[in-house]
Design a protein around this motif. Sequence first.
Motif, mmCIF file in Angstrom:
data_model
loop_
_atom_site.group_PDB
_atom_site.id
_atom_site.type_symbol
_atom_site.label_atom_id
_atom_site.label_comp_id
_atom_site.label_asym_id
_atom_site.label_seq_id
_atom_site.Cartn_x
_atom_site.Cartn_y
_atom_site.Cartn_z
ATOM 1 N N ALA A 1 0.640 11.484 -2.211
ATOM 2 C CA ALA A 1 1.563 11.295 -3.332
ATOM 3 C C ALA A 1 1.144 10.074 -4.138
ATOM 4 O O ALA A 1 0.720 9.053 -3.580
ATOM 5 C CB ALA A 1 2.994 11.111 -2.822
ATOM 6 N N GLU A 2 1.261 10.205 -5.448
ATOM 7 C CA GLU A 2 1.189 9.016 -6.285
ATOM 8 C C GLU A 2 2.529 8.301 -6.181
ATOM 9 O O GLU A 2 3.588 8.920 -6.220
ATOM 10 C CB GLU A 2 0.905 9.404 -7.735
ATOM 11 N N PHE A 3 2.442 6.993 -6.065
ATOM 12 C CA PHE A 3 3.670 6.211 -5.908
ATOM 13 C C PHE A 3 3.513 4.955 -6.755
ATOM 14 O O PHE A 3 2.767 4.036 -6.396
ATOM 15 C CB PHE A 3 3.898 5.869 -4.437
ATOM 16 N N GLY A 4 4.192 4.934 -7.878
ATOM 17 C CA GLY A 4 3.993 3.838 -8.798
ATOM 18 C C GLY A 4 2.560 3.811 -9.271
ATOM 19 O O GLY A 4 2.005 4.813 -9.741
ATOM 20 N N LYS A 5 1.902 2.670 -9.080
ATOM 21 C CA LYS A 5 0.497 2.544 -9.453
ATOM 22 C C LYS A 5 -0.441 2.876 -8.304
ATOM 23 O O LYS A 5 -1.665 2.832 -8.475
ATOM 24 C CB LYS A 5 0.228 1.108 -9.927
ATOM 25 N N GLY A 6 0.119 3.180 -7.138
ATOM 26 C CA GLY A 6 -0.726 3.391 -5.966
ATOM 27 C C GLY A 6 -0.567 4.764 -5.368
ATOM 28 O O GLY A 6 -0.106 5.715 -6.024
ATOM 29 N N HIS A 7 -0.954 4.871 -4.101
ATOM 30 C CA HIS A 7 -0.935 6.159 -3.400
ATOM 31 C C HIS A 7 -0.291 5.996 -2.033
ATOM 32 O O HIS A 7 -0.413 4.937 -1.390
ATOM 33 C CB HIS A 7 -2.361 6.696 -3.203
ATOM 34 N N TYR A 8 0.348 7.055 -1.597
ATOM 35 C CA TYR A 8 0.947 7.124 -0.263
ATOM 36 C C TYR A 8 0.455 8.405 0.399
ATOM 37 O O TYR A 8 0.500 9.480 -0.209
ATOM 38 C CB TYR A 8 2.467 7.130 -0.349
ATOM 39 N N ILE A 9 -0.004 8.292 1.642
ATOM 40 C CA ILE A 9 -0.501 9.456 2.390
ATOM 41 C C ILE A 9 0.246 9.540 3.711
ATOM 42 O O ILE A 9 0.379 8.535 4.430
ATOM 43 C CB ILE A 9 -2.018 9.346 2.663
ATOM 44 N N ARG B 1 3.558 0.735 -4.276
ATOM 45 C CA ARG B 1 4.071 0.907 -5.637
ATOM 46 C C ARG B 1 3.272 0.048 -6.634
ATOM 47 O O ARG B 1 3.072 0.431 -7.785
ATOM 48 C CB ARG B 1 5.557 0.551 -5.681
ATOM 49 N N ALA B 2 2.816 -1.103 -6.176
ATOM 50 C CA ALA B 2 2.104 -2.023 -7.061
ATOM 51 C C ALA B 2 0.623 -1.686 -7.191
ATOM 52 O O ALA B 2 -0.105 -2.404 -7.876
ATOM 53 C CB ALA B 2 2.257 -3.448 -6.541
ATOM 54 N N GLY B 3 0.175 -0.611 -6.539
ATOM 55 C CA GLY B 3 -1.218 -0.206 -6.697
ATOM 56 C C GLY B 3 -1.997 -0.078 -5.413
ATOM 57 O O GLY B 3 -3.193 0.237 -5.442
ATOM 58 N N GLY B 4 -1.364 -0.322 -4.270
ATOM 59 C CA GLY B 4 -2.066 -0.226 -2.996
ATOM 60 C C GLY B 4 -2.133 1.198 -2.475
ATOM 61 O O GLY B 4 -1.466 2.110 -2.973
ATOM 62 N N LEU B 5 -2.942 1.384 -1.435
ATOM 63 C CA LEU B 5 -3.045 2.668 -0.732
ATOM 64 C C LEU B 5 -2.449 2.500 0.656
ATOM 65 O O LEU B 5 -2.932 1.684 1.458
ATOM 66 C CB LEU B 5 -4.505 3.108 -0.625
ATOM 67 N N LEU B 6 -1.402 3.240 0.964
ATOM 68 C CA LEU B 6 -0.746 3.184 2.269
ATOM 69 C C LEU B 6 -0.932 4.530 2.958
ATOM 70 O O LEU B 6 -0.484 5.560 2.445
ATOM 71 C CB LEU B 6 0.737 2.861 2.104
ATOM 72 N N ILE B 7 -1.623 4.522 4.098
ATOM 73 C CA ILE B 7 -1.880 5.745 4.881
ATOM 74 C C ILE B 7 -1.063 5.663 6.161
ATOM 75 O O ILE B 7 -1.227 4.725 6.954
ATOM 76 C CB ILE B 7 -3.371 5.892 5.217
ATOM 77 N N VAL B 8 -0.164 6.604 6.372
ATOM 78 C CA VAL B 8 0.678 6.642 7.567
ATOM 79 C C VAL B 8 0.264 7.836 8.413
ATOM 80 O O VAL B 8 0.350 8.984 7.973
ATOM 81 C CB VAL B 8 2.173 6.739 7.178
ATOM 82 N N GLN B 9 -0.213 7.544 9.636
ATOM 83 C CA GLN B 9 -0.551 8.619 10.566
ATOM 84 C C GLN B 9 0.711 9.095 11.275
ATOM 85 O O GLN B 9 1.780 8.528 11.110
ATOM 86 C CB GLN B 9 -1.586 8.121 11.563
ATOM 87 N N TYR B 10 0.562 10.130 12.093
ATOM 88 C CA TYR B 10 1.733 10.866 12.547
ATOM 89 C C TYR B 10 2.786 9.963 13.182
ATOM 90 O O TYR B 10 2.496 9.041 13.917
ATOM 91 C CB TYR B 10 1.316 11.990 13.498
#
Length: 883
Positions: free
Chosen positions: A841-849, A740-749
């Motif tokens: 997805a954009e999430f706050g200032k960051g991204h979620y995958i 949310r604060a601007g990081g990139l979080l990538i979650v695999q299966y």
Amino acid sequence: MRASVFRVFPLCLVVLLWLTAGQSLPAAAPTDVRPLEPASTGGLAALDRALVRLSTHHRLLMIAAHPDDESTTLLTWVARGLGGEAAYLSLSRGDGGQNLIGSELGPDLGLLRSRELESARRIDGARQFFTRAYDFGYTRSLDETLQRWPKEELLEDAMRVVRRFKPQVLMAVFRPTADAGHGQHRASGWVAQEIFRLSSDPEAFPQLAAEGLPPWAISSFYRSPRRDPDAEFMELPLGSIEPFSGRSILQIALASRSQHLCQDMGSLQPLGDATGRLAWVAGVGGPEATSPFDGIDTSLASIADLVPAGELQRQTAIRLQQVAEIATATRKQLAAADPGRAAEPILEIVRTLQELLDDLATVPAAQPAHELIAEKLEIAYEGLATAAQVAADAVTTHQTVLIGATFEARSIFWNAGELPVESLEVTVESPVGWQLTARQPTEPRRSRFTVQPSDDQQLTIAVPATSKSTMPYFHLQPRVGDLYDWNEVPLETRGEPFDPPPASVRFDFTLGGVPISLRREIVYRVGDQAIGEVRRPIRAVPALEVSVEPGQVVWPLGALEDRTLEVEVSSNKEGPVTARLEVSLPEGWPAIEPVEVELSPARRRRTVELTLRAPQNLGPGRHVIELALRDVAGGRFTEAFPVIDYPHVRPTPRPRPARVEVSAANIQLPELGRLGYIRGASDRMPEHLRGIGLPVEVLAGADLANQDLSAFDAIVVGSRAYEIDSALVAASPRLLDYARAGGLLIVQYQQYQFTRGGYAPYPLEIRRPHDRITDETAAVTLLEPQHPVFTTPNRLDAVDWQGWVQERGLYFAGTWDGAYRPLLAMADPGGDEKRGALLVAEFGKGHYIYTGLAFFRQLPAGVTGAYRLFANLLALSDSGAED
């Protein structure tokens, strides 16, 4: 009774278990897979099981596709409840699955899962068999399965097991219909159906008759009623208590199933009543049957029906009936808790069975009866030893034995009972040619409490220079397609879980005037002050071993910096060794000079670092580098034999060639300062990402709780990490705050625990069964071709989707919130299109995958397109908001 809904009590438990589910003897006497525990007679529990097996003749064979498909409740009900012989034929070794306890995948996972099946069978009392099929991964197609597992070989292997084991009843866990789901499950149903049909054809499989395996007709065919609401079924009781273990059939079955640790199959073992269900398909019994053995004569005397009609058949039946009556009466007397009272009756059983074998030996048509009675005699030998309080053991202080050398072992024989032992002879048996060269009796230990002293001998055993290193028989030759190569394997070993022990001690003696034989595997025994006695199997090893890491190198063409290879060389010899390490490189690569290596008893293992340089004109493609050690005698050594070792299974060596596969490709990397990685199940991705130059830091435990996550440009969560990492679950809110604060979080299966826990920033669900693409060549459509995921820093094209292994992916999102953007579409042949493989997805200032793409398989396999795509995912960390 009609099944409208399949229910078993206790509800969730049994549903899962019952329905997830010298001269060699062709009768398939049980392979000695006794647990490596301190020597004992087995006591009353072992004696009780021997007696009940000597009083009856129940035989059931179960067929399914993989380890953990079996119904441990049915196997336990037959083997421990009825005292019969049960066996599970798994078409494959489960090589294509996942691993929740270690890093083994592919063939190594097949070894681990085979050992877990072996451990399960030790508990439930059944036997284990396999075909030569290699698990190539999930497929929905029966046709694809039978193309990759050729019908002829599959049926031959299954029929070999039938003719060796001789079941009266065949049970299929799955039907060959679409409701079985997995194409390999369907194949197991098809094999069971065909085997039942062909078992009554005397002309089928003449090659097996040539092996000494005449036709064997199966009497009844049953199946699980799972996923068939219209099935007529019987209910079998699982709540009865085994008298000397004090556990119910259900509890034993659940303990057996819990051996599948790498598949996350641990189970509670509750008290209480329970039932299992079974549906009749064909043969005797019929839809009104209340037991799978209805209509089958299961008396011990029924074995005589396999003897040609006449006086010999009549006498065989009479004597077998006597054996059963003695066993039954003796078992009732065990309530006095004195096994010695059973010795004399079992002596009579042994005499009777020996006489029967002598009478039948000259009647070729009685071969099946002879083999089944010989199996009962082996059971009687062990039961007699237990009752007479005779114990035997065979140990050594050598865990590894050098090819071409000798080693010392010790045979130990102890008679603590009242029956005299006479004419004891100790010999060594080895299916791989190890030889007893000398023996030295030790001073006998006498005791005023026993009839006679022990026999304790020091044995010298030679391992011929022509011997091979110990490894599983199905790894001796490269696979042929998706089949293990058994062409050089002895006939009696084919289909067994593993080879017989390389060396055993045979004790021949007379007990109460009756000749007896016992065999004990020679095992390594050591005392551990923290644990106590530790036992492990012994194995033959070469003089030198060599291995190299990494075994897979992906080389971005824009970054041809030198690489370091870490080569481990080790000596199994007792004295000093000088060897030369040589490297064979592809044509045009800068040479690596040979390295002299000195090894000694004080330093048996060394690590040598080699610098690998790529040619300046290196182009895309695959290249192989091979390493070898040469000793002063001219011997050449090209592999190592590391051991797969977990507490719940027997240690297993696996051959590992000293070679490096280099995959070169144009891989552009994002500019990252720090990349955090939370390791998942069987997850080697951190090492592979680090190998292409990414600044990976593995995060765990206190890191997740206390580190400043904002210092990371991106954080990647490995596959199934939410199942195995409680620290990750606890830190989930921190990770979402980071994104949310601007990081990139990538979650695999992930699996269903992930969606139930609500660990994603927006709702997403995984369907049951989950969406997946099993065809690794399935066409892929980019839903937003100009999205940065497909353009920056690597512009992806069709080539990047070539060369993928086993599957495109699994556990795709099935439904998702509108905040997610699906970027890929793909479909299996004839299947529906799936769009949940890659959500951003954009999430706050960051991204979620969230991605179900099987990166955990592709990166270790050197699939360069997967590397290019993953680099693009990481590049979203500095891409700002998506266009």
